[in-house]
Design a protein around this motif. Structure first.
Motif, PDB file in Angstrom:
ATOM      1  N   SER A 163      21.682  64.893  46.679  1.00  0.00           N
ATOM      2  CA  SER A 163      22.565  64.843  47.847  1.00  0.00           C
ATOM      3  C   SER A 163      22.269  66.023  48.760  1.00  0.00           C
ATOM      4  O   SER A 163      21.869  67.093  48.302  1.00  0.00           O
ATOM      5  CB  SER A 163      24.033  64.827  47.424  1.00  0.00           C
ATOM      6  N   SER A 164      22.448  65.816  50.076  1.00  0.00           N
ATOM      7  CA  SER A 164      22.150  66.848  51.067  1.00  0.00           C
ATOM      8  C   SER A 164      23.252  66.895  52.110  1.00  0.00           C
ATOM      9  O   SER A 164      23.677  65.851  52.630  1.00  0.00           O
ATOM     10  CB  SER A 164      20.812  66.561  51.762  1.00  0.00           C
ATOM     11  N   VAL A 165      23.692  68.107  52.412  1.00  0.00           N
ATOM     12  CA  VAL A 165      24.704  68.330  53.450  1.00  0.00           C
ATOM     13  C   VAL A 165      24.151  69.414  54.364  1.00  0.00           C
ATOM     14  O   VAL A 165      23.988  70.563  53.952  1.00  0.00           O
ATOM     15  CB  VAL A 165      26.058  68.757  52.851  1.00  0.00           C
ATOM     16  N   ILE A 166      23.880  69.033  55.613  1.00  0.00           N
ATOM     17  CA  ILE A 166      23.183  69.931  56.527  1.00  0.00           C
ATOM     18  C   ILE A 166      23.964  70.079  57.829  1.00  0.00           C
ATOM     19  O   ILE A 166      24.446  69.096  58.396  1.00  0.00           O
ATOM     20  CB  ILE A 166      21.766  69.397  56.862  1.00  0.00           C
ATOM     21  N   GLY A 167      24.087  71.314  58.283  1.00  0.00           N
ATOM     22  CA  GLY A 167      24.611  71.574  59.617  1.00  0.00           C
ATOM     23  C   GLY A 167      26.120  71.655  59.701  1.00  0.00           C
ATOM     24  O   GLY A 167      26.811  71.985  58.734  1.00  0.00           O
ATOM     25  N   ASN A 168      26.638  71.352  60.862  1.00  0.00           N
ATOM     26  CA  ASN A 168      28.055  71.502  61.184  1.00  0.00           C
ATOM     27  C   ASN A 168      28.869  70.364  60.571  1.00  0.00           C
ATOM     28  O   ASN A 168      29.196  69.380  61.241  1.00  0.00           O
ATOM     29  CB  ASN A 168      28.232  71.544  62.705  1.00  0.00           C
ATOM     30  N   CYS A 169      29.192  70.502  59.297  1.00  0.00           N
ATOM     31  CA  CYS A 169      29.943  69.487  58.550  1.00  0.00           C
ATOM     32  C   CYS A 169      31.219  70.120  58.014  1.00  0.00           C
ATOM     33  O   CYS A 169      31.155  71.117  57.300  1.00  0.00           O
ATOM     34  CB  CYS A 169      29.131  68.940  57.387  1.00  0.00           C
ATOM     35  N   SER A 170      32.357  69.546  58.328  1.00  0.00           N
ATOM     36  CA  SER A 170      33.629  69.985  57.769  1.00  0.00           C
ATOM     37  C   SER A 170      34.068  68.944  56.745  1.00  0.00           C
ATOM     38  O   SER A 170      34.326  67.790  57.100  1.00  0.00           O
ATOM     39  CB  SER A 170      34.685  70.128  58.871  1.00  0.00           C
ATOM     40  N   VAL A 171      34.131  69.349  55.478  1.00  0.00           N
ATOM     41  CA  VAL A 171      34.356  68.412  54.380  1.00  0.00           C
ATOM     42  C   VAL A 171      35.727  68.663  53.771  1.00  0.00           C
ATOM     43  O   VAL A 171      36.063  69.792  53.405  1.00  0.00           O
ATOM     44  CB  VAL A 171      33.254  68.570  53.309  1.00  0.00           C
ATOM     45  N   ASN A 180      21.625  60.860  46.249  1.00  0.00           N
ATOM     46  CA  ASN A 180      20.824  60.574  47.446  1.00  0.00           C
ATOM     47  C   ASN A 180      21.632  60.528  48.742  1.00  0.00           C
ATOM     48  O   ASN A 180      21.078  60.168  49.791  1.00  0.00           O
ATOM     49  CB  ASN A 180      20.047  59.265  47.297  1.00  0.00           C
ATOM     50  N   ALA A 181      22.907  60.865  48.694  1.00  0.00           N
ATOM     51  CA  ALA A 181      23.699  60.885  49.929  1.00  0.00           C
ATOM     52  C   ALA A 181      23.184  61.997  50.849  1.00  0.00           C
ATOM     53  O   ALA A 181      22.761  63.055  50.400  1.00  0.00           O
ATOM     54  CB  ALA A 181      25.171  61.103  49.617  1.00  0.00           C
ATOM     55  N   PHE A 182      23.250  61.737  52.158  1.00  0.00           N
ATOM     56  CA  PHE A 182      22.785  62.718  53.133  1.00  0.00           C
ATOM     57  C   PHE A 182      23.643  62.631  54.389  1.00  0.00           C
ATOM     58  O   PHE A 182      23.834  61.540  54.943  1.00  0.00           O
ATOM     59  CB  PHE A 182      21.313  62.476  53.495  1.00  0.00           C
ATOM     60  N   ILE A 183      24.185  63.770  54.820  1.00  0.00           N
ATOM     61  CA  ILE A 183      24.890  63.813  56.096  1.00  0.00           C
ATOM     62  C   ILE A 183      24.374  64.994  56.911  1.00  0.00           C
ATOM     63  O   ILE A 183      23.943  66.007  56.365  1.00  0.00           O
ATOM     64  CB  ILE A 183      26.427  63.898  55.934  1.00  0.00           C
ATOM     65  N   LEU A 184      24.469  64.838  58.223  1.00  0.00           N
ATOM     66  CA  LEU A 184      24.013  65.855  59.161  1.00  0.00           C
ATOM     67  C   LEU A 184      25.049  65.993  60.271  1.00  0.00           C
ATOM     68  O   LEU A 184      25.371  64.998  60.942  1.00  0.00           O
ATOM     69  CB  LEU A 184      22.659  65.466  59.755  1.00  0.00           C
ATOM     70  N   PHE A 198      22.734  59.533  56.550  1.00  0.00           N
ATOM     71  CA  PHE A 198      23.062  59.638  57.969  1.00  0.00           C
ATOM     72  C   PHE A 198      21.953  58.997  58.809  1.00  0.00           C
ATOM     73  O   PHE A 198      20.777  59.178  58.523  1.00  0.00           O
ATOM     74  CB  PHE A 198      23.217  61.114  58.330  1.00  0.00           C
ATOM     75  N   PRO A 199      22.264  58.231  59.848  1.00  0.00           N
ATOM     76  CA  PRO A 199      23.611  57.932  60.382  1.00  0.00           C
ATOM     77  C   PRO A 199      24.219  56.665  59.808  1.00  0.00           C
ATOM     78  O   PRO A 199      25.227  56.175  60.317  1.00  0.00           O
ATOM     79  CB  PRO A 199      23.329  57.760  61.872  1.00  0.00           C
ATOM     80  N   ASN A 200      23.613  56.141  58.754  1.00  0.00           N
ATOM     81  CA  ASN A 200      24.085  54.883  58.159  1.00  0.00           C
ATOM     82  C   ASN A 200      24.844  55.098  56.861  1.00  0.00           C
ATOM     83  O   ASN A 200      24.980  54.174  56.064  1.00  0.00           O
ATOM     84  CB  ASN A 200      22.891  53.954  57.922  1.00  0.00           C
ATOM     85  N   HIS A 201      25.320  56.318  56.643  1.00  0.00           N
ATOM     86  CA  HIS A 201      26.081  56.610  55.438  1.00  0.00           C
ATOM     87  C   HIS A 201      27.418  55.869  55.467  1.00  0.00           C
ATOM     88  O   HIS A 201      27.893  55.444  56.531  1.00  0.00           O
ATOM     89  CB  HIS A 201      26.315  58.114  55.318  1.00  0.00           C
ATOM     90  N   LYS A 202      28.035  55.758  54.305  1.00  0.00           N
ATOM     91  CA  LYS A 202      29.340  55.108  54.189  1.00  0.00           C
ATOM     92  C   LYS A 202      30.322  56.062  53.511  1.00  0.00           C
ATOM     93  O   LYS A 202      29.938  56.833  52.640  1.00  0.00           O
ATOM     94  CB  LYS A 202      29.236  53.813  53.396  1.00  0.00           C
ATOM     95  N   ILE A 203      31.568  55.969  53.923  1.00  0.00           N
ATOM     96  CA  ILE A 203      32.631  56.784  53.339  1.00  0.00           C
ATOM     97  C   ILE A 203      33.579  55.854  52.589  1.00  0.00           C
ATOM     98  O   ILE A 203      34.192  54.961  53.188  1.00  0.00           O
ATOM     99  CB  ILE A 203      33.389  57.570  54.423  1.00  0.00           C
ATOM    100  N   LEU A 204      33.683  56.059  51.284  1.00  0.00           N
ATOM    101  CA  LEU A 204      34.480  55.202  50.420  1.00  0.00           C
ATOM    102  C   LEU A 204      35.662  55.973  49.863  1.00  0.00           C
ATOM    103  O   LEU A 204      35.626  57.193  49.747  1.00  0.00           O
ATOM    104  CB  LEU A 204      33.630  54.670  49.264  1.00  0.00           C
ATOM    105  N   SER A 205      36.701  55.239  49.509  1.00  0.00           N
ATOM    106  CA  SER A 205      37.869  55.875  48.906  1.00  0.00           C
ATOM    107  C   SER A 205      37.527  56.417  47.531  1.00  0.00           C
ATOM    108  O   SER A 205      36.779  55.807  46.762  1.00  0.00           O
ATOM    109  CB  SER A 205      39.012  54.865  48.793  1.00  0.00           C
TER     110      SER A 205
END
Length: 218
Positions: A163-171, A180-184, A198-205
């Protein structure tokens, strides 16, 4: 806490490793730095409720031959020495030693929270970010900047493999990044799982509680 080496032996063992890899005769660690680091390690491990961290009698364990334990110790020691003394020469050696032994790229100036957990984090690159307690890192995780923008995480975050979390992300709180999740430069709300790229990621409950599953906290 039940330990495989007392503080004096742990100090000598760590110095021997440093001398073996960096034979310049400048690898001495002060007893205070070892003691301060070990108190932080004990506090961290006391919150972890996982196999290899607890005995059958619920006693906390530190084993220098458990790679997850020892890579946590090396990071905490390097970060402690940096905070206490600013000894960049020694801190760089400890950072490099951790990279050699465990494949973990975690600079001593990066401030992880008081309570975190490594689960065989081989190949992970954990850069500057704002972390909160109950963070869990698996293998091949990447956390870092996009220019001058860094991620900000809340309590209870799990980073699964690759998994990768890059840049201006407030979690938000209690967020799981799937394998393998990736957000930018993307904000993520609390109580969710992130899958895809990203940009086709999904957010699940996500109804599971990270603090409960990994740390035994309500």
């Amino acid at each position: 806490m039940i330990v495989s080496l007392n503080l004096e032996k742990l100090k000598n063992y760590t110095e021997s490793l440093l001398t073996n890899f960096f034979p310049d005769d400048q690898c001495l660690i002060s007893p205070k730095d070892i003691s301060d680091a070990f108190l932080k390690l004990e506090n961290c491990f006391n919150h972890i409720n996982r196999k290899y961290y607890r005995t059958e009698f619920n006693e906390t364990v530190f084993d220098h031959l458990n790679a997850d334990h020892f890579c946590s110790f090396l990071y905490i020691l390097s970060n402690t020495i940096w905070s206490n003394e600013g000894d960049e020469f020694l801190c760089n050696k400890l950072f490099y030693l951790n990279k050699i032994m465990h494949g973990l790229d975690l600079y001593y100036k990066v401030n992880l929270p008081e309570v975190f957990l490594f689960i065989h984090p081989v190949g992970s690159v954990i850069g500057n970010a704002s972390f909160e307690n109950y963070s869990v890192f698996y293998q091949n995780v990447t956390i870092g900047s996009d220019g001058d923008a860094y991620p900000k995480f809340n309590n209870g975050t799990v980073f699964f493999s690759k998994s990768s979390v890059i840049g201006n992300c407030s979690v938000g709180e209690n967020v799981v990044f799937g394998a393998n999740a990736f957000i930018l430069n993307t904000d993520i709300p609390e109580q969710c799982s992130v899958v895809g790229s990203f940009p086709n990621h999904k957010i699940l409950s996500n109804q599971k509680k990270v603090k409960g599953e990994y740390f035994g906290q309500e």
